[in-house]
Design an enzyme around this catalytic site. Structure first.
Site, mmCIF file in Angstrom:
data_model
loop_
_atom_site.group_PDB
_atom_site.id
_atom_site.type_symbol
_atom_site.label_atom_id
_atom_site.label_comp_id
_atom_site.label_asym_id
_atom_site.label_seq_id
_atom_site.Cartn_x
_atom_site.Cartn_y
_atom_site.Cartn_z
ATOM 1 N N ASN A 115 -44.710 2.737 -44.045
ATOM 2 C CA ASN A 115 -44.244 2.397 -45.435
ATOM 3 C C ASN A 115 -43.857 1.079 -45.905
ATOM 4 O O ASN A 115 -42.950 0.623 -45.239
ATOM 5 C CB ASN A 115 -42.885 3.528 -45.717
ATOM 6 C CG ASN A 115 -42.385 3.457 -47.236
ATOM 7 O OD1 ASN A 115 -42.910 2.750 -47.913
ATOM 8 N ND2 ASN A 115 -41.254 3.972 -47.146
ATOM 9 N N CYS A 123 -38.181 6.711 -47.154
ATOM 10 C CA CYS A 123 -38.554 7.125 -45.874
ATOM 11 C C CYS A 123 -37.097 7.517 -45.102
ATOM 12 O O CYS A 123 -37.276 8.315 -44.170
ATOM 13 C CB CYS A 123 -39.263 6.578 -45.152
ATOM 14 S SG CYS A 123 -39.057 4.640 -44.958
#
Length: 156
Positions: A115, A123
């Site tokens: 990410n 996340c």
């Protein structure tokens, strides 16, 4: 052309990267001396402001233009992360189910690891099925801090 700005938080310094009017990266630098920076990018200034508000518990969602480079699967996972409400968590298996492949738990973990804009695409809100904190690029202490900041009661 890429532009960079920095945000200082209770846990350290974050670098924000903008390109062509989109946020493309948010990297954790840890503790240390705040780098000098100047920018005229309204997108970067907005990102600095919004992250500052987040760390003061004044912001629960971000409103920033993002350009996320990754595979189609990664993008599906990152979009699923955006649906996890502030202060709540889900498991890697939950995300795998949301993206249509219940068995892709490890692949979801890989997508989370890659990410490019952690925190903005949250996340840190993904935990183990048993409720345990699991891997986080900035370290489990950072993940725990972010969850506690959002009011989630971390086990253990």
């Amino acid at each position: 052309m890429k532009n960079i700005a920095y945000v200082n938080s209770q846990i350290g310094i974050f670098e924000i990267i903008e390109e062509d009017g989109f946020i493309i990266g948010l990297d954790y630098f840890g503790k240390g001396k705040m780098p000098q920076w100047e920018t005229t990018s309204t997108v970067l200034l907005k990102a600095v402001s919004q992250l500052g508000e987040y760390f003061k518990k004044e912001r629960k969602t971000f409103n920033l233009p993002l350009k996320l480079e990754g595979t189609d699967f990664q993008k599906k996972c990152w979009n699923a992360l955006l649906e996890i409400p502030y202060g709540e968590v889900c498991s890697y298996e939950d995300i795998a189910e949301r993206v249509g492949n219940k068995k892709a738990v490890r692949a979801v973990g890989g997508a989370n690891h890659n990410n490019p804009v952690a925190i903005i695409v949250p996340c840190h809100r993904v935990i183990g099925k048993d409720g345990s904190l699991t891997g986080y690029g900035g370290g489990l202490d950072v993940k725990e801090f972010l969850l506690k900041l959002e009011g989630y009661s971390v086990k253990g």
